[in-house]
Motif scaffolding. Structure first.
Motif, PDB file in Angstrom:
ATOM      1  N   CYS A 142      -4.331  -0.507  -0.693  1.00  0.00           N
ATOM      2  CA  CYS A 142      -4.686  -1.756   0.076  1.00  0.00           C
ATOM      3  C   CYS A 142      -6.225  -1.293   0.268  1.00  0.00           C
ATOM      4  CB  CYS A 142      -3.907  -1.655   1.933  1.00  0.00           C
ATOM      5  SG  CYS A 142      -4.786  -0.533   2.720  1.00  0.00           S
ATOM      6  N   ARG A 155      -0.079  -2.811   4.842  1.00  0.00           N
ATOM      7  CA  ARG A 155      -1.146  -3.745   3.855  1.00  0.00           C
ATOM      8  C   ARG A 155      -0.822  -3.895   2.758  1.00  0.00           C
ATOM      9  NH1 ARG A 155      -5.331  -1.868   8.039  1.00  0.00           N
ATOM     10  NH2 ARG A 155      -5.024  -0.201   6.560  1.00  0.00           N
ATOM     11  N   HIS A 215      -7.809   1.522   2.423  1.00  0.00           N
ATOM     12  CA  HIS A 215      -7.038   2.853   2.074  1.00  0.00           C
ATOM     13  C   HIS A 215      -7.682   3.019   0.503  1.00  0.00           C
ATOM     14  CE1 HIS A 215      -3.313   3.078   5.425  1.00  0.00           C
ATOM     15  NE2 HIS A 215      -4.705   3.703   5.425  1.00  0.00           N
ATOM     16  N   CYS A 230       0.434  -1.178  -0.077  1.00  0.00           N
ATOM     17  CA  CYS A 230      -0.080   0.193   0.373  1.00  0.00           C
ATOM     18  C   CYS A 230       0.925   1.042   0.105  1.00  0.00           C
ATOM     19  CB  CYS A 230      -1.150   0.100   1.201  1.00  0.00           C
ATOM     20  SG  CYS A 230      -1.323   1.755   1.507  1.00  0.00           S
TER      21      CYS A 230
HETATM   22 ZN   LIG Z   1      -2.806   0.458   3.321  1.00  0.00          ZN
END
Ligand SMILES: [Zn+2]
Length: 228
Positions: free
Chosen positions: A46, A31, A49, A24
């Motif tokens: 990710c 992540r 987000h 991410c």
């Molecule tokens: Zn993220």
């Protein structure tokens, strides 16, 4: 033979390298990035987000709350009322009216399923028209977002954030289809509120940004600083 082997190695390395970058892109987030999001908006984030980005227009900044944005809306509406005959105010209002006029037929909320984001955005404009939302209020929503961002030193300043924030405000002005059958205590009601989706908000926000572009460019708005 050797050549072939080398090619294989290069290919493998290229795959490994791209794999290493699928984290991410939000700083501090470890992540893995999603290969694709439901909205197809950003493959470098990710899931969490990406969802945030789709809904708020920023991967990490949350949307303005009502207490944060409402004072700016009131100020923008007051400013527009005081400048109602200004040529650039009229220009923005006329452009919103054009968005209303070219939005096509009104679509019931429960018939939106399966429509493209562009058509859903059009349907949202048609809904605002049908609900007779004053174009001044629509223009004020854009100005309020500009003002809220100008007033916040830590604000996300990317155009996309502005577009999504403004679109959320106007989407809410006319966001439901309500039906009622029967009378009294046995009456049945249906309320369908199309949840604004990422791309729909971006289409709406961009159209509104364009409608207000000349006004923002030519006029000094409260808190926005001098333009001329
Ligand atoms: Zn993220």
């Amino acid at each position: 033979m050797r050549n072939e082997k080398r090619k294989d190695e290069v290919r493998t390395r290229a795959r490994t390298a791209s794999h290493m970058f699928t984290r991410c892109r939000v700083i501090g987030c470890s992540r893995p990035a999603r290969a694709g999001t439901a909205d197809g908006l950003d493959t470098r984030l990710c899931r969490s987000h990406a969802d945030h980005y789709a809904r708020h227009g920023s991967p990490y900044r949350r949307s303005f709350t009502a207490p944060e944005i409402n004072p700016h809306r009131e100020q923008a509406e007051a400013w527009l009322a005081a400048n109602a005959s200004d040529r650039w105010v009229l220009n923005a209002v006329e452009r919103v009216n054009t968005l209303y006029a070219t939005a096509g037929q009104h679509v019931e909320a429960f018939r939106l399923r399966g429509l493209s984001p562009e058509l859903r955005a059009k349907a949202a404009w048609a809904r605002l028209r049908k609900a007779e939302i004053d174009p001044f209020r629509v223009v004020a929503a854009w100005l309020a977002v500009e003002m809220a961002i100008a007033a916040d030193p830590q604000a996300e300043r990317k155009p996309e954030f502005k577009r999504v924030q403004a679109a959320k405000l106007i989407h809410r002005m006319a966001s439901g289809t309500h039906k009622r059958w029967g009378e009294g205590r046995t009456a049945k009601e249906l309320h369908v509120y199309p949840r604004p989706r990422g791309r729909v908000l971006r289409h709406m926000g961009q159209a509104l940004e364009e409608a207000c572009e000349l006004l923002v460019h030519h006029r000094t708005l409260p808190l926005l600083g001098s333009k001329e």
